[in-house]
Design a protein around this motif. Sequence first.
Motif, mmCIF file in Angstrom:
data_model
loop_
_atom_site.group_PDB
_atom_site.id
_atom_site.type_symbol
_atom_site.label_atom_id
_atom_site.label_comp_id
_atom_site.label_asym_id
_atom_site.label_seq_id
_atom_site.Cartn_x
_atom_site.Cartn_y
_atom_site.Cartn_z
ATOM 1 N N ASP A 56 0.800 -1.308 0.033
ATOM 2 C CA ASP A 56 0.213 0.135 0.214
ATOM 3 C C ASP A 56 0.735 1.069 0.180
ATOM 4 N N LYS A 57 0.598 2.417 -0.640
ATOM 5 C CA LYS A 57 1.315 3.556 -0.824
ATOM 6 C C LYS A 57 1.529 4.058 0.700
ATOM 7 N N SER A 58 0.715 3.934 1.405
ATOM 8 C CA SER A 58 0.891 4.285 3.069
ATOM 9 C C SER A 58 2.059 3.583 3.759
ATOM 10 N N GLU A 59 2.598 2.444 3.217
ATOM 11 C CA GLU A 59 3.632 1.817 3.947
ATOM 12 C C GLU A 59 4.968 1.914 3.339
ATOM 13 N N ARG A 72 -4.166 2.807 -4.949
ATOM 14 C CA ARG A 72 -3.424 2.912 -3.753
ATOM 15 C C ARG A 72 -2.261 1.828 -3.745
ATOM 16 N N PHE A 73 -2.034 0.920 -4.429
ATOM 17 C CA PHE A 73 -1.160 -0.355 -4.649
ATOM 18 C C PHE A 73 0.164 0.127 -5.468
ATOM 19 N N HIS A 184 4.885 -9.188 1.967
ATOM 20 C CA HIS A 184 4.497 -8.351 0.522
ATOM 21 C C HIS A 184 4.807 -9.199 -0.736
#
Length: 214
Positions: A56-59, A72-73, A184
Amino acid sequence: MEKFTINDWLDIHKEVEKAREDDTPYYVHNSGAIVGDANKTEKKKEFSYDVEFRFDKSELPKIPDGAKVAGRFVTFSHHFEDININPRNDLKLVEALINIFPIMKAFEDNLKLCNDKAKEIDPDVEIKDGRYVSNTKQDEMSELELERNKNFIHIYNEAGDEGQISIYKFVQTLLNIDDDLANHMKPVSVLNVLYATIINNPEIVNEAETVFGY
């Protein structure tokens, strides 16, 4: 961690079957003996693997160069070089495989049982690409296929996450990567590395099976 499908498990079973026929020497844990063709003791060469990861982008603190972004991936590939099985990681790989084999055995037993039933119903049945083809009793064969597939689903559900985690652990150990990165890995990459390792190092499969006395 994305889940494997029933067909993925069946493909793993096929690769394990091929490895069982290989006579590369391997260690028997129950007796300490070395079994196999002594002429095939040459040092195994090192291999390279390409593995895809999805985050995920946030990770991610930043998007890696060459990565693909979809919503978002973030997906990117990494090339691992000079990968081999050595004394340091051998037992860890065997441990991961040990948790996979009971599931493989359950799939194998169900497949054999249904194949034997098919031959009892029609000795001339043709088993092709998972289908039972009969010129005289196709309706019964279709019912048997349904029974076999229901059993596969039951085995798959009963296995839960343990078998899948063991496969991820096997690849993680082989590539020497940390838990976060391992979680991941995309399933198709994990399976491709597993298949390639079984082909390149069939002795690791036979070594692990000796723990069960297979």
